[in-house]
Scaffold this motif. Structure first.
Motif, PDB file in Angstrom:
ATOM      1  N   VAL A   1       0.695  -1.246  -0.011  1.00  0.00           N
ATOM      2  CA  VAL A   1      -0.097  -0.186  -0.149  1.00  0.00           C
ATOM      3  C   VAL A   1       0.735   1.293   0.186  1.00  0.00           C
ATOM      4  N   ASP A   2       0.509   2.257  -0.653  1.00  0.00           N
ATOM      5  CA  ASP A   2       1.128   3.513  -0.542  1.00  0.00           C
ATOM      6  C   ASP A   2       0.835   4.269   0.524  1.00  0.00           C
ATOM      7  N   LEU A   3       1.687   4.282   1.451  1.00  0.00           N
ATOM      8  CA  LEU A   3       1.008   4.875   2.892  1.00  0.00           C
ATOM      9  C   LEU A   3       0.588   6.353   2.762  1.00  0.00           C
ATOM     10  N   CYS A   4       0.895   7.081   1.808  1.00  0.00           N
ATOM     11  CA  CYS A   4       0.259   8.576   1.626  1.00  0.00           C
ATOM     12  C   CYS A   4      -1.098   8.519   1.415  1.00  0.00           C
ATOM     13  N   ARG A   5      -1.526   7.324   0.830  1.00  0.00           N
ATOM     14  CA  ARG A   5      -3.071   7.195   0.855  1.00  0.00           C
ATOM     15  C   ARG A   5      -3.811   6.764   1.949  1.00  0.00           C
ATOM     16  N   THR A   6      -3.082   6.445   3.181  1.00  0.00           N
ATOM     17  CA  THR A   6      -3.799   5.633   4.542  1.00  0.00           C
ATOM     18  C   THR A   6      -3.784   6.903   5.259  1.00  0.00           C
ATOM     19  N   ALA A   7      -4.780   6.769   6.263  1.00  0.00           N
ATOM     20  CA  ALA A   7      -4.786   7.692   7.475  1.00  0.00           C
ATOM     21  C   ALA A   7      -5.456   6.597   8.617  1.00  0.00           C
ATOM     22  N   VAL A   8      -5.134   7.029   9.827  1.00  0.00           N
ATOM     23  CA  VAL A   8      -5.661   6.354  11.183  1.00  0.00           C
ATOM     24  C   VAL A   8      -6.494   7.618  11.839  1.00  0.00           C
ATOM     25  N   GLU A   9      -7.509   7.097  12.238  1.00  0.00           N
ATOM     26  CA  GLU A   9      -8.400   8.076  13.077  1.00  0.00           C
ATOM     27  C   GLU A   9      -8.409   7.665  14.446  1.00  0.00           C
ATOM     28  N   VAL A  10      -8.156   8.632  15.309  1.00  0.00           N
ATOM     29  CA  VAL A  10      -7.908   8.442  16.843  1.00  0.00           C
ATOM     30  C   VAL A  10      -8.720   9.494  17.411  1.00  0.00           C
ATOM     31  N   THR A  11      -8.932   9.349  18.693  1.00  0.00           N
ATOM     32  CA  THR A  11      -9.840  10.328  19.722  1.00  0.00           C
ATOM     33  C   THR A  11      -8.757  10.864  20.564  1.00  0.00           C
ATOM     34  N   GLU A  12      -9.262  12.039  21.059  1.00  0.00           N
ATOM     35  CA  GLU A  12      -8.343  13.045  21.714  1.00  0.00           C
ATOM     36  C   GLU A  12      -7.962  12.149  23.140  1.00  0.00           C
TER      37      GLU A  12
END
Length: 611
Positions: free
Chosen positions: A461-472
């Protein structure tokens, strides 16, 4: 080694040696032919050996806490061998009695008991022998008459053994770590308290206290630190009690308070809050401040017919109800809790079944450019699809998976599937960003970032096309660890989205310090900003602040064209919500055939909307 540490080490060694001695003693006493029993002053069984289990035809677990007189067989005339309240036997230190159980066939017993007056609770130690083979009928009758007529003291037999047994009995009702009464000691006191209700009306309450995050402390610092914390917690809770209240430790991270009041009132709630406040004072270990917390379940009764087991069960259920709620940390039992707990058990079983049987599924919700409506990304979301079963809401099963730890296998599956789908999109030149939700439990695991990058490498996978969602909340709880793990991902090209922005504890003040690339404004701000001027001002400030910090802003929960246009006017560039597309299964995906399902052509927008 400092003196305090040496003293603690010696104390732990002594406790371990004592446990070994007691274990050997228990094994030795199990081999004795005669029956040995230790009871309370009024005759409730505290301990017995295997010979007495055979005499009473019951297991030890069934016998403990029962009146001894009720466990013995009747004599030849059908009369009890002992009175129901053994205090009626008198105050003599040592007594004995010979009894005839039956004439044909002949069977006789000799009972000897010793009142241990050195212990203020005045326990009794019984020695019961089968003497059938030693005497004839005539001799036996003479001995019975003599014993009934004289009832004199006899010599103390096996004094040392009996004293050791008394020490063992004390350990049986005492927690070896904290010195507090254990479950058996608690049940004995509950039985006594409920019996008092017959003559003195009032209310008996049980406060079932369960520590939060105690396993993590054990895993992080070691069990010796965990034991020290348990002792500290026991002392703190004890200091918050009133005279007459009783604190016990059932095991693990569970403490129980038994309290009595004269009327039905809010006393147990006030006591629960006082216990929580006392517990939350910082505790320093290895230069780190730990703030213990706990959930409390309360069960009360004014019915003397209530059993200790049922009252404790109700308090336990109320505690689970308190722990399952994000808003509550104290819960009082009512009939509805039984229903909720049963539902939770069924729900837990369904989630486990979904994990084991491959019934998890991914859906994707598009993230769009609010200026031109172009789909630029997608959020991957997990769903459960069990054949012939009602659909489970993610608001229902995700919190349960978090509480039970099942979010770890679920999260690993989601990441692997989302990365595989992202690779599928890359192979078809679809320039979409895929975001993946990461739970606090996943991020707390050591080496999470390395595992994520390994999975991404496996799928190409091209890591620049991925994101992780986290909470504060993840940053609030473990800022250093969380920042390190997310920093590893960001340095490899993965973007980090701060989910539910605006609902955390210190979003505005900490925003500049967090290792993030974008904020996702929580749907609660979007729902009514058009009709609530105050929310509109807060929303405008949040968007402006994020943009001043060079952060991308994504608005969640857009459901109308008016909300879409209002956000555009405020300068928000990206958004997601039902107005643009609901979470849907992928129209094309890694498990599809090379030519795609249903021979359907797809463009970038079509892929993101997942029609």
């Amino acid at each position: 080694m400092p003196d305090a540490e040496r003293a603690q080490s010696r104390e732990r060694t002594l406790i371990q040696e004592m446990r070994q001695v007691l274990g050997r003693m228990e094994a030795a006493l199990a081999m004795i032919r005669d029956s040995l029993v230790i009871t309370t002053a009024d005759g409730h069984i505290l301990w017995c050996n295997q010979s007495f289990e055979r005499l009473a035809a019951s297991s030890k677990l069934q016998l403990l806490g029962r009146p001894m007189a009720a466990t013995l067989p009747l004599d030849a005339q059908g009369q009890p061998l002992l009175p129901s309240d053994l205090r009626e036997l008198g105050a003599s230190a040592v007594s004995s009695r010979t009894v005839l159980l039956s004439q044909e066939p002949l069977r006789a017993l000799e009972l000897e008991w010793h009142a241990f007056e050195a212990d203020r609770s005045n326990p009794l130690i019984f020695w019961i022998r089968d003497i059938t083979d030693q005497v004839s009928n005539e001799t036996l009758k003479r001995r019975i008459d003599l014993a009934e007529r004289l009832r004199t003291e006899s010599e103390i037999r096996n004094t040392r053994l009996q004293e050791e047994q008394l020490t063992l009995a004390a350990k049986v009702v005492e927690c070896p770590v904290t010195g507090l009464p254990n479950r058996r000691g608690l049940q004995r006191r509950m039985t006594e308290a409920l019996a008092i209700l017959k003559d003195q009306p009032g209310v008996i309450s049980i406060l079932f206290c369960d520590l939060n995050g105690f396993k993590e402390i054990n895993d992080l610092y070691g069990h010796h630190v965990g034991d020290d914390l348990l002792v500290e917690i026991g002392q703190r809770l004890q200091s918050a009690l009133r005279p007459g209240d009783m604190l016990s430790r059932l095991g693990g991270d569970e403490f129980v308070v038994l309290t009595r009041s004269t009327t039905v009132s809010s006393d147990p709630f006030r006591l629960a809050r006082r216990l929580q406040r006392r517990l939350q004072m910082p505790w320093i270990v290895e230069d780190q401040a730990i703030r213990p917390s706990m959930s409390v379940g309360i069960a009360s009764t004014d019915d003397p017919a209530m059993t200790p087991e049922e009252l404790l069960r109700r308090a336990d259920l109320a505690m689970y109800d308190a722990k399952a709620s994000d808003a509550l940390s104290i819960s009082s039992y009512d009939a509805s809790i039984d229903t909720k707990v049963k539902h939770t058990i069924v729900l837990r079983r369904r989630v486990r079944q979904a994990i084991d049987n491959g019934e998890l599924a991914l859906v994707f919700q598009p993230i769009v450019n609010l200026h031109n409506g172009e789909t630029v990304g997608q959020e991957s979301l997990v769903r459960i699809h069990t054949p012939q079963a009602p659909v489970l809401s993610p608001d229902e099963f995700i919190p349960l998976a978090e509480r039970t730890g099942m979010i770890l296998p679920v999260g690993r599956w989601v990441i692997s599937e989302a990365l595989a789908h992202q690779r599928w999109l890359q192979d078809r030149d679809q320039p979409l960003m895929t975001s993946i939700n990461v739970s606090p439990l996943q991020l707390k695991q050591e080496g999470f970032a390395d595992w994520f990058l390994l999975q991404a490498s496996h799928h190409g996978v091209d890591l620049c096309r991925t994101a992780v969602e986290v909470t504060e909340g993840m940053f609030i709880e473990q800022l250093e660890h969380t920042s390190h793990e997310l920093g590893r991902l960001r340095s490899a090209g993965v973007q980090v989205y701060l989910d539910d922005f605006g609902t955390g504890f210190s979003s505005m003040s900490s925003l500049a310090e967090l290792p993030i690339d974008a904020v996702k404004i929580d749907r609660s701000f979007i729902a009514d900003f058009l009709i609530d001027p105050r929310k509109a001002k807060v929303l405008q400030s949040m968007i402006a602040l994020a943009q001043d910090l060079s952060l991308t802003v994504i608005a969640e929960g857009i459901e109308t064209e008016s909300q879409h246009q209002g956000l555009l006017a405020m300068g928000c560039g990206l958004g997601q919500g039902y107005w643009f597309g609901r979470p849907e299964p992928a129209a094309l995906g890694p498990s599809s055939s090379p030519d795609g399902p249903r021979a359907r052509a797809a463009n970038a927008s079509d892929l993101a909307v997942q029609a």
